[in-house]
Design a protein around this motif. Structure first.
Motif, PDB file in Angstrom:
ATOM      1  N   LEU A 112       9.298   0.701  -4.372  1.00 44.25           N
ATOM      2  CA  LEU A 112       8.823   2.041  -4.743  1.00 44.25           C
ATOM      3  C   LEU A 112       8.903   3.014  -3.567  1.00 44.25           C
ATOM      4  N   VAL A 113       8.461   2.584  -2.396  1.00 42.74           N
ATOM      5  CA  VAL A 113       8.509   3.476  -1.241  1.00 42.74           C
ATOM      6  C   VAL A 113       9.957   3.722  -0.813  1.00 42.74           C
ATOM      7  N   GLY A 114      10.836   2.747  -1.042  1.00 43.70           N
ATOM      8  CA  GLY A 114      12.245   2.945  -0.735  1.00 43.70           C
ATOM      9  C   GLY A 114      12.890   3.966  -1.657  1.00 43.70           C
ATOM     10  N   VAL A 115      12.611   3.858  -2.953  1.00 46.15           N
ATOM     11  CA  VAL A 115      13.139   4.825  -3.919  1.00 46.15           C
ATOM     12  C   VAL A 115      12.604   6.220  -3.603  1.00 46.15           C
ATOM     13  N   PHE A 116      11.313   6.293  -3.295  1.00 44.95           N
ATOM     14  CA  PHE A 116      10.726   7.591  -2.971  1.00 44.95           C
ATOM     15  C   PHE A 116      11.376   8.201  -1.726  1.00 44.95           C
ATOM     16  N   VAL A 129       0.841  -1.195   0.000  1.00 46.93           N
ATOM     17  CA  VAL A 129       0.000   0.000   0.000  1.00 46.93           C
ATOM     18  C   VAL A 129       0.879   1.249   0.000  1.00 46.93           C
ATOM     19  N   ALA A 130       1.945   1.219   0.815  1.00 47.38           N
ATOM     20  CA  ALA A 130       2.871   2.350   0.862  1.00 47.38           C
ATOM     21  C   ALA A 130       3.541   2.569  -0.491  1.00 47.38           C
ATOM     22  N   ASP A 131       3.832   1.481  -1.207  1.00 46.67           N
ATOM     23  CA  ASP A 131       4.408   1.611  -2.543  1.00 46.67           C
ATOM     24  C   ASP A 131       3.502   2.425  -3.465  1.00 46.67           C
ATOM     25  N   TYR A 132       2.231   2.119  -3.433  1.00 47.56           N
ATOM     26  CA  TYR A 132       1.281   2.801  -4.322  1.00 47.56           C
ATOM     27  C   TYR A 132       1.111   4.268  -3.921  1.00 47.56           C
ATOM     28  N   ILE A 133       1.053   4.528  -2.633  1.00 47.15           N
ATOM     29  CA  ILE A 133       0.894   5.910  -2.174  1.00 47.15           C
ATOM     30  C   ILE A 133       2.136   6.733  -2.500  1.00 47.15           C
ATOM     31  N   ALA A 134       3.312   6.115  -2.391  1.00 45.79           N
ATOM     32  CA  ALA A 134       4.557   6.829  -2.643  1.00 45.79           C
ATOM     33  C   ALA A 134       4.622   7.390  -4.061  1.00 45.79           C
ATOM     34  N   VAL A 135       3.998   6.695  -5.001  1.00 44.29           N
ATOM     35  CA  VAL A 135       4.001   7.170  -6.389  1.00 44.29           C
ATOM     36  C   VAL A 135       3.217   8.474  -6.522  1.00 44.29           C
TER      37      VAL A 135
END
Length: 297
Positions: A227-231, A144-150
């Motif tokens: 994704l959340v890590g890159v963000f 979920v955090a991955d999607y929000i981070a985008v």
């Protein structure tokens, strides 16, 4: 060098841009109320992020359904506002700052129109909102955090542009000729870096491009935490870099001089480390099969 050459060089030096001559205003005057562009920036970022999240979850393997996105929209909005304000009270008032602690004046905390929002506090507020929605609906928190981070960089772009339109959070005095150096109101007569635009470019536009490419053109969404890590690492690195050009908050000038780094830079270093750990962890693990989110009725 002769006086003639010095005079010629002075006349050829680029003249600074005066912010007041750009014709910018901090809001729309409705007569009985001024609608601040900073408020509109928050609203635009949240709405655009919500719209894009809706597109993302329509793809295969999404970790949430539309009703979960609706919940996130509501709770993340609260998290941004409360977290940003409480973070400002914690990190930027009291202590070694020249501003009395807002924790000692609770009535001031609700006066958002007086300014004062912390990115790091807003980030904590969003994380708490994600944790609550994920736990309540039995969703995979990391995915979920991955999607929000985008979606977050949309708000960063609009927010920093609003800072520039407001003529606030200006940069440091330039040390040499700079064609885009600006003189901001209430910042003295010396030309400064328009650091708000640097932040809009790095924290906003650059991160938007990176996150959209990773999500839509790669299989990064199937590596939980990537994704959340890159963000996290990307936006923290951008903030750390821009802080070299941004004037430290007035109430924390002494803190920056004493420590060699601004408060913003100290707060971003743990985020950079956390982001790198998440990226390394995600890449070290195989791509995981996705499953549909559990619907709680």
């Amino acid at each position: 060098m002769s006086l003639t050459l010095l005079a010629a060089a002075a006349t050829q030096a680029p003249q600074p841009i005066y912010w007041v001559e750009l014709g910018l205003r901090n809001g729309i005057d409705l007569g009985f109320f001024t609608l601040r562009y900073y408020s509109l920036a928050y609203l635009a970022g949240i709405i655009l992020g919500y719209w894009h999240l809706g597109r993302m979850i329509k793809g295969p393997g999404a970790p949430m359904a539309q009703r979960h996105a609706d919940d996130l929209f509501f709770y993340c909005t609260i998290g941004i506002i409360l977290g940003g304000r409480l973070g400002y009270a914690t990190f930027y008032t009291g202590g070694s700052s020249d501003i009395p602690s807002l924790w000692l004046h609770p009535a001031e905390l609700v006066k958002l129109w007086h300014g004062g929002m912390s990115f790091h506090g807003g980030l904590i507020g969003v994380l708490l909102a994600l944790a609550w929605v994920s736990w309540r609906n039995r969703l995979d928190f990391l995915r979920v955090a991955d999607y929000i981070a985008v979606c977050v960089p949309f708000g960063m772009l609009f927010g920093r542009l609003a800072n520039f339109v407001n003529g606030e959070l200006w940069g440091r005095v330039v040390s040499g000729p700079l064609p885009w150096a600006m003189v901001f109101p209430d910042a003295g007569p010396l030309p400064r870096h328009p650091s708000q635009l640097y932040e809009a470019g790095l924290e906003g536009l650059a991160m938007i491009v990176v996150m959209l490419v990773l999500f839509w053109k790669t299989r990064a969404r199937h590596r939980p935490g990537l994704l959340v890590g890159v963000f996290t690492a990307g936006i923290a690195s951008a903030r750390f870099t821009v802080e070299f050009f941004r004037e430290p908050d007035e109430q924390l000038q002494h803190f920056a001089q004493a420590t060699g780094l601004s408060m913003g830079q100290w707060l971003t270093m743990p985020l950079i480390l956390l982001g790198l750990v998440l990226v390394a962890r995600a890449l070290a693990r195989p791509v995981v099969p996705t499953r549909r989110p559990i619907e709680i009725t």
